[in-house]
Design a protein around this motif. Structure first.
Motif, mmCIF file in Angstrom:
data_model
loop_
_atom_site.group_PDB
_atom_site.id
_atom_site.type_symbol
_atom_site.label_atom_id
_atom_site.label_comp_id
_atom_site.label_asym_id
_atom_site.label_seq_id
_atom_site.Cartn_x
_atom_site.Cartn_y
_atom_site.Cartn_z
ATOM 1 N N LEU A 126 -6.431 -29.004 -2.962
ATOM 2 C CA LEU A 126 -6.093 -27.845 -3.789
ATOM 3 C C LEU A 126 -4.597 -27.529 -3.707
ATOM 4 C CD1 LEU A 126 -9.185 -25.628 -2.967
ATOM 5 C CD2 LEU A 126 -8.667 -26.704 -5.171
ATOM 6 N N ARG A 127 -3.993 -27.668 -2.536
ATOM 7 C CA ARG A 127 -2.546 -27.404 -2.384
ATOM 8 C C ARG A 127 -1.723 -28.365 -3.226
ATOM 9 N NH1 ARG A 127 -4.085 -26.309 3.007
ATOM 10 N NH2 ARG A 127 -3.566 -28.427 3.663
ATOM 11 N N CYS A 181 -2.111 -28.989 -6.141
ATOM 12 C CA CYS A 181 -1.993 -28.430 -7.493
ATOM 13 C C CYS A 181 -0.735 -27.575 -7.654
ATOM 14 C CB CYS A 181 -3.222 -27.579 -7.821
ATOM 15 S SG CYS A 181 -4.740 -28.540 -7.987
ATOM 16 N N ALA A 182 -0.023 -27.313 -6.574
ATOM 17 C CA ALA A 182 1.165 -26.453 -6.643
ATOM 18 C C ALA A 182 2.254 -27.046 -7.541
ATOM 19 C CB ALA A 182 1.714 -26.200 -5.238
ATOM 20 N N ASP A 183 2.222 -28.365 -7.759
ATOM 21 C CA ASP A 183 3.217 -28.960 -8.655
ATOM 22 C C ASP A 183 2.745 -28.946 -10.109
ATOM 23 O OD1 ASP A 183 1.304 -30.975 -8.748
ATOM 24 O OD2 ASP A 183 2.662 -32.577 -8.116
ATOM 25 N N GLY A 184 1.504 -28.480 -10.349
ATOM 26 C CA GLY A 184 0.994 -28.369 -11.713
ATOM 27 C C GLY A 184 0.364 -29.629 -12.241
ATOM 28 N N SER A 185 0.070 -30.571 -11.356
ATOM 29 C CA SER A 185 -0.545 -31.808 -11.797
ATOM 30 C C SER A 185 -1.558 -32.259 -10.751
ATOM 31 C CB SER A 185 0.518 -32.892 -12.007
ATOM 32 O OG SER A 185 -0.089 -34.059 -12.520
ATOM 33 N N CYS A 186 -2.869 -32.048 -11.039
ATOM 34 C CA CYS A 186 -3.915 -32.442 -10.100
ATOM 35 C C CYS A 186 -5.258 -32.461 -10.806
ATOM 36 C CB CYS A 186 -3.965 -31.477 -8.916
ATOM 37 S SG CYS A 186 -4.447 -29.790 -9.372
ATOM 38 N N THR A 187 -6.221 -33.080 -10.145
ATOM 39 C CA THR A 187 -7.617 -33.037 -10.564
ATOM 40 C C THR A 187 -8.408 -32.603 -9.346
ATOM 41 O OG1 THR A 187 -7.282 -34.800 -12.173
ATOM 42 C CG2 THR A 187 -9.548 -34.368 -11.505
ATOM 43 N N VAL A 188 -9.159 -31.501 -9.488
ATOM 44 C CA VAL A 188 -9.883 -30.936 -8.352
ATOM 45 C C VAL A 188 -11.309 -30.567 -8.767
ATOM 46 C CG1 VAL A 188 -7.866 -30.050 -7.123
ATOM 47 C CG2 VAL A 188 -8.937 -28.645 -8.882
ATOM 48 N N VAL A 189 -12.174 -30.461 -7.755
ATOM 49 C CA VAL A 189 -13.545 -29.997 -7.953
ATOM 50 C C VAL A 189 -13.631 -28.619 -7.304
ATOM 51 C CG1 VAL A 189 -15.989 -30.414 -7.450
ATOM 52 C CG2 VAL A 189 -14.473 -32.340 -7.985
ATOM 53 N N GLU A 195 -9.740 -20.913 -4.776
ATOM 54 C CA GLU A 195 -8.413 -20.455 -5.201
ATOM 55 C C GLU A 195 -7.507 -21.656 -5.406
ATOM 56 O OE1 GLU A 195 -6.747 -17.246 -2.959
ATOM 57 O OE2 GLU A 195 -8.702 -16.245 -2.820
ATOM 58 N N ILE A 196 -6.900 -21.707 -6.585
ATOM 59 C CA ILE A 196 -5.959 -22.772 -6.939
ATOM 60 C C ILE A 196 -4.572 -22.149 -6.865
ATOM 61 C CG2 ILE A 196 -5.258 -24.402 -8.729
ATOM 62 C CD1 ILE A 196 -8.163 -24.171 -9.835
ATOM 63 N N PRO A 197 -3.664 -22.770 -6.091
ATOM 64 C CA PRO A 197 -2.341 -22.155 -5.880
ATOM 65 C C PRO A 197 -1.497 -22.075 -7.148
ATOM 66 C CG PRO A 197 -2.396 -24.361 -4.953
ATOM 67 C CD PRO A 197 -3.786 -24.060 -5.421
ATOM 68 N N ARG A 198 -0.489 -21.253 -7.098
ATOM 69 C CA ARG A 198 0.443 -21.054 -8.200
ATOM 70 C C ARG A 198 1.254 -22.314 -8.437
ATOM 71 N NH1 ARG A 198 2.947 -17.531 -11.361
ATOM 72 N NH2 ARG A 198 5.202 -17.577 -11.629
ATOM 73 N N ALA A 199 1.387 -22.674 -9.706
ATOM 74 C CA ALA A 199 2.263 -23.779 -10.104
ATOM 75 C C ALA A 199 3.583 -23.131 -10.489
ATOM 76 C CB ALA A 199 1.648 -24.557 -11.260
ATOM 77 N N GLU A 200 4.434 -22.941 -9.503
ATOM 78 C CA GLU A 200 5.680 -22.174 -9.667
ATOM 79 C C GLU A 200 6.538 -22.693 -10.814
ATOM 80 O OE1 GLU A 200 7.678 -18.927 -8.907
ATOM 81 O OE2 GLU A 200 6.185 -19.504 -7.427
ATOM 82 N N GLY A 201 6.716 -23.997 -10.881
ATOM 83 C CA GLY A 201 7.573 -24.584 -11.913
ATOM 84 C C GLY A 201 7.032 -24.396 -13.327
ATOM 85 N N PRO A 235 -1.420 -17.877 -9.233
ATOM 86 C CA PRO A 235 -2.592 -18.609 -8.732
ATOM 87 C C PRO A 235 -3.841 -18.243 -9.517
ATOM 88 C CG PRO A 235 -2.121 -16.771 -7.285
ATOM 89 C CD PRO A 235 -1.042 -16.780 -8.329
ATOM 90 N N PHE A 236 -4.843 -19.128 -9.452
ATOM 91 C CA PHE A 236 -6.099 -18.926 -10.167
ATOM 92 C C PHE A 236 -7.243 -18.779 -9.166
ATOM 93 C CE2 PHE A 236 -3.453 -21.132 -13.189
ATOM 94 C CZ PHE A 236 -3.690 -20.436 -14.360
ATOM 95 N N THR A 237 -8.178 -17.912 -9.501
ATOM 96 C CA THR A 237 -9.403 -17.754 -8.730
ATOM 97 C C THR A 237 -10.570 -18.091 -9.654
ATOM 98 O OG1 THR A 237 -8.428 -15.997 -7.403
ATOM 99 C CG2 THR A 237 -10.827 -16.161 -7.381
ATOM 100 N N VAL A 238 -11.487 -18.930 -9.144
ATOM 101 C CA VAL A 238 -12.662 -19.317 -9.919
ATOM 102 C C VAL A 238 -13.695 -18.202 -9.766
ATOM 103 C CG1 VAL A 238 -14.462 -21.039 -10.238
ATOM 104 C CG2 VAL A 238 -12.168 -21.755 -9.544
ATOM 105 N N GLY A 239 -14.020 -17.546 -10.879
ATOM 106 C CA GLY A 239 -14.968 -16.433 -10.853
ATOM 107 C C GLY A 239 -16.411 -16.859 -11.031
ATOM 108 N N ALA A 240 -16.639 -17.955 -11.716
ATOM 109 C CA ALA A 240 -18.006 -18.433 -11.961
ATOM 110 C C ALA A 240 -17.971 -19.886 -12.395
ATOM 111 C CB ALA A 240 -18.687 -17.591 -13.030
#
Length: 180
Positions: free
Chosen positions: A90-91, A93-101, A107-113, A118-123
């Protein structure tokens, strides 16, 4: 005879004609149904040929076809459950390029660039994936009901998020820089 008596007799006469016609139609329909089942399909009786059209009771109704199971069709395969991504994945993803389950609560971290997260999965479920992001200024972005078949990724600022698959309570997401 008064006018009201005359019009009452006319109405009664019209009703009896309508009732008589409706009765005749019903009688003809009942006779047709009764005769349909009386034919012989065997062709054995006194050398008489078999009926050219079999009775309705001998053939399935076209209005409600009976399903047939083909033995040559493959049976559906069970979808393997997906293993949620680790915190290290998950970390990435901070560069804005990833594939995650992800699952609910991930919680997906902020892609600062890319100014997103950051994103939180609600459902996560049959209705799709719900993602929420609150930036530093307090602005909230909601991506609700995201699905693989929605026609393309969703974009928040310069980050695109595509749902690749949903299996039970897990979802595979691809995050990547938005095309500009």
């Amino acid at each position: 005879m008064t006018t009201s008596e005359t019009s009452a007799r006319r109405r009664a006469g019209r009703l009896s004609v309508v009732r008589g016609a409706a009765g005749a139609v019903c009688a003809l329909l009942a006779l047709g149904v009764a005769l349909t089942g009386c034919g012989s399909d065997s062709g054995d009786e006194a050398g008489a040929p078999a009926s050219a059209t079999p009775s309705r009771s001998a053939e399935p109704s076209s209005a409600s076809p009976t399903p047939t199971k083909s033995s040559s069709s493959p049976s559906p395969t069970a979808v393997k459950p997906m293993e949620p991504s680790t915190p290290a994945e998950l970390r990435a993803c901070a560069d804005g390029s990833c594939t995650v389950v992800v699952t609910k609560g991930t919680e997906i971290p902020r892609a600062e660039g890319l100014r997103a997260g950051p994103f939180t999965v609600g459902a996560v479920g049959a209705g799709g994936v719900d993602l929420t992001s609150v930036d530093a200024s307090g602005f909230t972005s909601n991506l609700l009901g995201q699905r693989p078949d929605q026609g393309g990724p969703s974009t928040v600022n310069e980050l695109s998020i595509a749902v690749l698959a949903i299996v039970e309570d897990t979802a595979k997401l691809r995050l990547f820089p938005a095309e500009q």
